[in-house]
Write an enzyme that holds these catalytic residues in place. Structure first.
Site, mmCIF file in Angstrom:
data_model
loop_
_atom_site.group_PDB
_atom_site.id
_atom_site.type_symbol
_atom_site.label_atom_id
_atom_site.label_comp_id
_atom_site.label_asym_id
_atom_site.label_seq_id
_atom_site.Cartn_x
_atom_site.Cartn_y
_atom_site.Cartn_z
ATOM 1 N N ASP A 262 0.799 -1.229 0.000
ATOM 2 C CA ASP A 262 0.000 0.000 0.000
ATOM 3 C C ASP A 262 0.831 1.278 0.000
ATOM 4 O OD1 ASP A 262 -2.443 -1.168 -0.170
ATOM 5 O OD2 ASP A 262 -3.012 -0.883 1.926
ATOM 6 N N GLY A 308 -2.267 -0.821 -8.876
ATOM 7 C CA GLY A 308 -1.133 0.074 -9.059
ATOM 8 C C GLY A 308 -0.036 -0.107 -8.040
ATOM 9 N N LYS A 309 0.080 -1.309 -7.477
ATOM 10 C CA LYS A 309 1.038 -1.538 -6.400
ATOM 11 C C LYS A 309 2.289 -2.296 -6.847
ATOM 12 C CE LYS A 309 -2.744 -1.808 -3.021
ATOM 13 N NZ LYS A 309 -3.433 -2.668 -2.028
ATOM 14 N N VAL A 310 2.135 -3.259 -7.739
ATOM 15 C CA VAL A 310 3.238 -4.144 -8.126
ATOM 16 C C VAL A 310 3.329 -4.221 -9.643
ATOM 17 C CG1 VAL A 310 4.121 -6.507 -8.068
ATOM 18 C CG2 VAL A 310 3.058 -5.531 -6.024
#
Length: 358
Positions: A262, A308-310
């Protein structure tokens, strides 16, 4: 009747990845199938992650990893600059690592005990069980008491879990719990000495919580020590802003996994809607959880990409029990000398400087 002393006689031995060169084995697994190939690809991604000296490596720990014999592996990663920050459950850091740093041990439970038929007897003996591992409840209560002592010794204010765990490292040094003083190494001690921050986002969910309960009960109506979980999140987010290229090595899932993922979104919020924050460039997750029930521990890294994190170029899910897969992945990178050009990022110092500046 078996005695408590007999049950607590065979100690868990922590694996030493330095003694086992697994490079040729893992390379051979790359030409196999199923989890073998996944494990080999994960090992190559971790190797790549470490060779990228701009990358900040975040280790996430869920489950009972230290008690299972992995403590030395984590210590070696820290001391060889193969990890820059740790996000963990409190149990791994307090009930297991700090517990062993105080001189106590985890013990092997035979097959006769690991399925629960004798848990009533174990309760009477004050033996706690983690599947096939035993802990002496009386010793664990000492750990609880030490946590209360540390809490009582601190200035009464809110702390991030990182700040508090650093105080635990200082306690070990002050009280002679270091290898130079005849004691085993520990994750907390190694991180303290290398400036590696440790975050426990659910810090009260372990022996630390009992210490906080005792401290706050005794100080009702007075200033007291507390844990600021928002400060945890903010500090780890500041590291992402300071070091845009990041990689995740995740064991299990749960709170540590989500917390570390996050920070990409949090960094975007801090910088504004038009900001472009790099997703985690590298990501490995070792889990036995199933993604079909919607549980976080089994949610895939590709799913995290939709948030949109990894990034998905260098990501790998490894569906394996961690005590099997992680020694292969970590041992591969260690014996390939992937860390040779890396230096300590000393992120504890970075966060302390930022706090002073504010």
């Amino acid at each position: 009747m078996t005695t408590k002393k007999e049950l607590l006689s065979a100690q868990i031995q922590h694996i030493d990845i330095k003694q086992h060169n697994v490079v040729s084995l893992v390379d051979a697994m790359a030409s196999m199938a199923f989890t073998s190939r996944d494990t080999a690809r994960a090992a190559s991604i971790y190797d790549m992650m470490l060779r990228d000296t701009e990358c900040g490596v975040i280790l996430c720990l869920a489950g009972s990893m230290v008690s299972s014999g992995m403590q030395k592996l984590f210590v070696d990663l820290i001391r060889n600059n193969m990890v820059d920050a740790i996000v963990s459950t409190g149990a791994n850091i307090v009930d297991q690592d700090f517990f062993e740093a105080l001189g106590y041990r985890h013990y092997i439970a035979s097959d006769a005990y690991k399925y629960g038929e004798h848990d009533g007897m174990l309760r009477e003996m004050k033996i706690d069980r983690i599947y096939d591992t035993f802990i002496d409840e009386d010793e664990l209560r000492v750990c609880d008491d030490v946590m209360a002592q540390i809490t009582d010794s601190l200035e009464t204010r809110p702390y991030s879990s990182r700040e508090f765990i650093r105080e635990m490292g200082a306690y070990l040094v002050k009280n002679g719990r270091t290898p130079a003083q005849g004691n085993n190494d520990s994750v907390i001690l190694a991180a303290y000495e290398k400036g590696v921050p440790i975050f426990c986002p659910a810090f009260s969910d372990c022996s630390a919580g009992f210490g906080f309960v005792a401290h706050q009960h005794a100080r009702q109506g007075k200033p007291m020590v507390s844990i600021d979980t928002a400060k945890d999140f903010y500090e780890l987010t500041k590291l992402k802003l300071e070091n845009p290229t990041t990689g995740l090595l995740m064991v299990g899932g749960g709170v540590p996994k989500n917390f570390a993922q996050d920070i990409v979104v949090a960094a975007e919020i801090l910088l504004g809607d038009d900001a472009e924050v790099s997703m985690h460039k590298y990501a490995i997750q070792i889990t036995v959880a199933d993604s079909r029930d919607g549980a976080l521990s089994g949610s895939t890294l590709k799913e995290a990409s939709s948030w949109g994190k990894v990034d998905t170029l260098y990501e790998q899910m490894v569906y394996s029990e961690a005590t099997l897969a992680l020694p292969l992945i970590a041992g591969y990178a260690y014996h390939k000398n992937a860390y040779a050009e890396r230096t300590s990022k000393a992120w504890n110092e970075v966060l302390d400087r930022a706090a002073v500046a504010v």
